[in-house]
Design a protein around this motif. Structure first.
Motif, PDB file in Angstrom:
ATOM      1  N   THR A 163       4.997  54.333 -23.182  1.00  0.00           N
ATOM      2  CA  THR A 163       5.639  54.956 -22.032  1.00  0.00           C
ATOM      3  C   THR A 163       6.063  53.869 -21.058  1.00  0.00           C
ATOM      4  N   SER A 164       7.257  54.021 -20.485  1.00  0.00           N
ATOM      5  CA  SER A 164       7.783  53.020 -19.547  1.00  0.00           C
ATOM      6  C   SER A 164       6.804  52.758 -18.399  1.00  0.00           C
ATOM      7  N   ILE A 165       6.703  51.505 -18.015  1.00  0.00           N
ATOM      8  CA  ILE A 165       5.805  51.104 -16.918  1.00  0.00           C
ATOM      9  C   ILE A 165       6.159  51.851 -15.624  1.00  0.00           C
ATOM     10  N   PHE A 166       7.445  52.215 -15.479  1.00  0.00           N
ATOM     11  CA  PHE A 166       7.856  52.915 -14.251  1.00  0.00           C
ATOM     12  C   PHE A 166       7.218  54.302 -14.194  1.00  0.00           C
ATOM     13  N   LEU A 194      20.472  38.091 -27.564  1.00  0.00           N
ATOM     14  CA  LEU A 194      19.592  37.303 -26.697  1.00  0.00           C
ATOM     15  C   LEU A 194      19.236  38.075 -25.433  1.00  0.00           C
ATOM     16  N   LEU A 195      17.952  38.040 -25.101  1.00  0.00           N
ATOM     17  CA  LEU A 195      17.461  38.656 -23.857  1.00  0.00           C
ATOM     18  C   LEU A 195      16.675  37.606 -23.092  1.00  0.00           C
ATOM     19  N   PHE A 196      16.740  37.667 -21.784  1.00  0.00           N
ATOM     20  CA  PHE A 196      16.022  36.682 -20.971  1.00  0.00           C
ATOM     21  C   PHE A 196      14.878  37.373 -20.230  1.00  0.00           C
ATOM     22  N   ASP A 197      13.670  36.917 -20.510  1.00  0.00           N
ATOM     23  CA  ASP A 197      12.486  37.546 -19.917  1.00  0.00           C
ATOM     24  C   ASP A 197      12.064  36.821 -18.640  1.00  0.00           C
ATOM     25  N   PRO A 198      11.581  37.527 -17.618  1.00  0.00           N
ATOM     26  CA  PRO A 198      11.320  38.960 -17.618  1.00  0.00           C
ATOM     27  C   PRO A 198      12.615  39.773 -17.656  1.00  0.00           C
ATOM     28  N   ALA A 199      12.668  40.770 -18.574  1.00  0.00           N
ATOM     29  CA  ALA A 199      13.896  41.566 -18.752  1.00  0.00           C
ATOM     30  C   ALA A 199      13.624  43.040 -18.492  1.00  0.00           C
ATOM     31  N   TYR A 200      14.597  43.712 -17.922  1.00  0.00           N
ATOM     32  CA  TYR A 200      14.522  45.159 -17.693  1.00  0.00           C
ATOM     33  C   TYR A 200      14.175  45.846 -19.017  1.00  0.00           C
ATOM     34  N   ASP A 201      13.447  46.953 -18.928  1.00  0.00           N
ATOM     35  CA  ASP A 201      12.801  47.457 -20.149  1.00  0.00           C
ATOM     36  C   ASP A 201      13.696  48.187 -21.139  1.00  0.00           C
ATOM     37  N   SER A 202      14.933  48.523 -20.789  1.00  0.00           N
ATOM     38  CA  SER A 202      15.705  49.347 -21.735  1.00  0.00           C
ATOM     39  C   SER A 202      16.465  48.537 -22.783  1.00  0.00           C
ATOM     40  N   TYR A 203      16.684  47.237 -22.523  1.00  0.00           N
ATOM     41  CA  TYR A 203      17.551  46.485 -23.451  1.00  0.00           C
ATOM     42  C   TYR A 203      16.956  46.380 -24.854  1.00  0.00           C
ATOM     43  N   GLU A 242      -7.595  51.511  -5.905  1.00  0.00           N
ATOM     44  CA  GLU A 242      -8.615  51.218  -4.894  1.00  0.00           C
ATOM     45  C   GLU A 242      -8.033  50.886  -3.528  1.00  0.00           C
ATOM     46  N   MET A 243      -6.793  50.361  -3.517  1.00  0.00           N
ATOM     47  CA  MET A 243      -6.240  49.926  -2.231  1.00  0.00           C
ATOM     48  C   MET A 243      -5.061  50.774  -1.774  1.00  0.00           C
ATOM     49  N   GLY A 244      -4.562  51.621  -2.660  1.00  0.00           N
ATOM     50  CA  GLY A 244      -3.548  52.584  -2.241  1.00  0.00           C
ATOM     51  C   GLY A 244      -2.120  52.070  -2.195  1.00  0.00           C
ATOM     52  N   VAL A 245      -1.834  50.939  -2.870  1.00  0.00           N
ATOM     53  CA  VAL A 245      -0.435  50.470  -2.937  1.00  0.00           C
ATOM     54  C   VAL A 245      -0.093  50.198  -4.402  1.00  0.00           C
ATOM     55  N   ALA A 246       0.938  50.886  -4.888  1.00  0.00           N
ATOM     56  CA  ALA A 246       1.344  50.706  -6.289  1.00  0.00           C
ATOM     57  C   ALA A 246       2.483  49.707  -6.399  1.00  0.00           C
ATOM     58  N   SER A 247       2.417  48.879  -7.448  1.00  0.00           N
ATOM     59  CA  SER A 247       3.457  47.881  -7.705  1.00  0.00           C
ATOM     60  C   SER A 247       3.643  47.808  -9.222  1.00  0.00           C
ATOM     61  N   ILE A 248       4.499  46.906  -9.662  1.00  0.00           N
ATOM     62  CA  ILE A 248       4.735  46.747 -11.106  1.00  0.00           C
ATOM     63  C   ILE A 248       4.278  45.342 -11.526  1.00  0.00           C
ATOM     64  N   PRO A 249       3.420  45.259 -12.553  1.00  0.00           N
ATOM     65  CA  PRO A 249       3.019  43.930 -13.047  1.00  0.00           C
ATOM     66  C   PRO A 249       4.186  43.293 -13.818  1.00  0.00           C
ATOM     67  N   VAL A 250       4.453  42.031 -13.541  1.00  0.00           N
ATOM     68  CA  VAL A 250       5.658  41.396 -14.115  1.00  0.00           C
ATOM     69  C   VAL A 250       5.498  41.087 -15.610  1.00  0.00           C
ATOM     70  N   SER A 251       4.256  40.947 -16.083  1.00  0.00           N
ATOM     71  CA  SER A 251       4.072  40.586 -17.500  1.00  0.00           C
ATOM     72  C   SER A 251       4.667  41.628 -18.444  1.00  0.00           C
ATOM     73  N   VAL A 252       4.773  42.873 -17.990  1.00  0.00           N
ATOM     74  CA  VAL A 252       5.308  43.897 -18.899  1.00  0.00           C
ATOM     75  C   VAL A 252       6.792  43.686 -19.197  1.00  0.00           C
ATOM     76  N   PHE A 253       7.455  42.866 -18.403  1.00  0.00           N
ATOM     77  CA  PHE A 253       8.876  42.566 -18.648  1.00  0.00           C
ATOM     78  C   PHE A 253       9.036  41.379 -19.609  1.00  0.00           C
ATOM     79  N   HIS A 254       7.913  40.845 -20.081  1.00  0.00           N
ATOM     80  CA  HIS A 254       7.945  39.701 -21.002  1.00  0.00           C
ATOM     81  C   HIS A 254       7.490  40.149 -22.379  1.00  0.00           C
ATOM     82  N   GLU A 255       8.258  39.825 -23.403  1.00  0.00           N
ATOM     83  CA  GLU A 255       7.813  40.159 -24.761  1.00  0.00           C
ATOM     84  C   GLU A 255       6.474  39.483 -25.061  1.00  0.00           C
TER      85      GLU A 255
END
Ligand code: PMP
Ligand code: GLN
Length: 386
Positions: free
Chosen positions: A17-20, A119-128, A343-356
């Motif tokens: 499932t997409s990280i988003f 060719l894709l350049f990581d970190p890359a958006y997840d749909s490519y 635990e802290m109440g702020v959601a973000s996106i981890p960048v590693s998921v954009f890397h193969e």
């Protein structure tokens, strides 16, 4: 991930499932502020909503022309000309799509045949990557150079083989906020010509560039434009990510192929919204004001990090800000994003998921397309983290 059906198997066995979706769901369940998935939490311009309602009430509710109503395509071409001084023929170079996501699917499908490398350049958006795979292609991931996320020209040269068919570029870049320079674009053009490559250029954040930096579209470079498909999104321009309205620009020959695919993906997109957007594009201040509007939000978010152990990386475009938490925790970025949400109440996106290869530089991506109130609340929570 559910196990794949034993009869049909899976076309994307490694895809979950997409990280988003994952992070937005987690934020919702925990009542956390959602700075993860990229969408504004403020109102859409009421005039635009009014225009959509107007056309619905007027009876513009049936299928539009498959590649988009002429008025919208014409006004997009006019905007491209006014902003960038580039001529695009709205009759045979522009296709209205269901968001940039559909445009990307169609564009990647146009050029990718079984066995082709892209060719894709990581970190890359997840749909490519999955779209390349669904077309039988082979994604070749190359990491951008840390810490400035510049293109690694030597590695790109080394990665190109006779099977390399295309490359996907994305500027302004999600998730890093970097913007390709004129020099980068000239080198991309030279590379594409030398190796006979197509370029899929994801330019959904084209209006969101800050600090006097200019967006360089592939459309600025005629020899590059001829072998490119540029993809855009009204979701980013008019704060309407849920409307899923986008467009693709390419040469007449490529557009001819792209439209064939588009007609079997969606055929056409929401008619009244196309009319409303056509009207709205006439008012250029609506998109010309975006750099100042969003850079103020970025700066407000950055001000909120003052005095914390978080360190922001430069962001010249998009509505994302990368932040290093190295001074705060030694957790991996996926665990850190989860901990901060729960635990802290702020959601973000981890960048590693954009890397193969899941490269983890201890960076989180925050979306600053939020009301001042939301940004203030987030700042308070981030300031309490030691
Ligand atoms: N490309 C990039 C880089 C994006 O960030 C997004 C998502 N916002 C898309 C494409 C997809 O755009 P849309 O929502 O218009 O489908
Ligand atoms: N583009 C948005 C982001 O990067 C999310 C799009 C989506 O949810 N598919 O956050």
């Amino acid at each position: 991930m559910k196990p794949s059906d034993p009869v049909t198997g899976s076309k994307l066995p490694a895809t979950g499932t997409s990280i988003f979706t994952v992070m937005s769901q987690m934020a919702l369940e925990c009542g956390a502020i959602n700075l993860a998935q990229g969408f504004p939490d403020f109102e859409v311009d009421p005039d635009l909503v009014e225009r959509v309602a107007f056309y619905m009430k007027k009876g513009y509710n049936q299928y539009a022309l498959s590649h988009g109503i002429p008025g919208l395509r014409e006004n997009i071409a006019r905007m491209i000309d006014r902003q960038w001084g580039v001529f695009v023929d709205f009759r045979d170079q522009l296709t209205i799509t269901s968001g940039a996501t559909e445009a990307l699917y169609a564009a990647i499908s146009v050029v990718t045949n079984p066995g082709d490398e892209v060719l894709l350049f990581d970190p890359a958006y997840d749909s490519y990557d999955p779209v390349i795979r669904l077309n039988g292609g082979i994604p070749r991931h190359i990491n951008l150079q840390f810490p400035d996320y510049s293109l690694p020209w030597d590695q790109i040269d080394a990665a190109i083989s006779p099977r390399t068919k295309a490359m996907v570029i994305n500027s302004p870049h999600n998730p890093t906020g970097t913007v390709l320079s004129h020099d980068d674009m000239l080198r991309i053009q030279e590379l594409a010509i030398r190796h006979n490559l197509f370029v899929i250029s994801d330019e959904v954040y084209c209006h969101l560039v800050y600090d006097g930096v200019a967006h360089r579209s592939v459309l600025h470079y005629p020899a590059l434009a001829n072998r490119s498909m540029a993809v855009f999104s009204f979701g980013k321009t008019f704060h309407t990510t849920g409307w899923k309205m986008g467009y693709a620009v390419a040469s007449p020959a490529i557009t001819h192929e792209l439209r064939k695919i588009h007609q079997f993906l969606t055929f056409s997109v929401h008619t009244p919204t196309q009319y409303a957007l056509a009207d709205f594009l006439g008012q250029e201040e609506k998109y010309l004001s975006l750099p100042s509007f969003f850079s103020q939000k970025r700066d407000r978010f950055l001000a909120g990090l003052t005095g914390t152990l978080f360190r922001a990386r430069p962001s010249a475009g998009t509505y994302f800000q990368l932040v290093s938490y190295e001074g705060v925790s030694s957790l991996g970025d996926v665990e850190m994003a989860e901990k901060m949400t729960k635990e802290m109440g702020v959601a973000s996106i981890p960048v590693s998921v954009f890397h193969e290869d899941q490269t983890d530089k201890k960076l989180l991506r925050f979306c600053f397309a939020k009301t001042d109130e939301t940004l203030q609340k987030a700042a308070k929570l981030l300031q309490s983290i030691r």
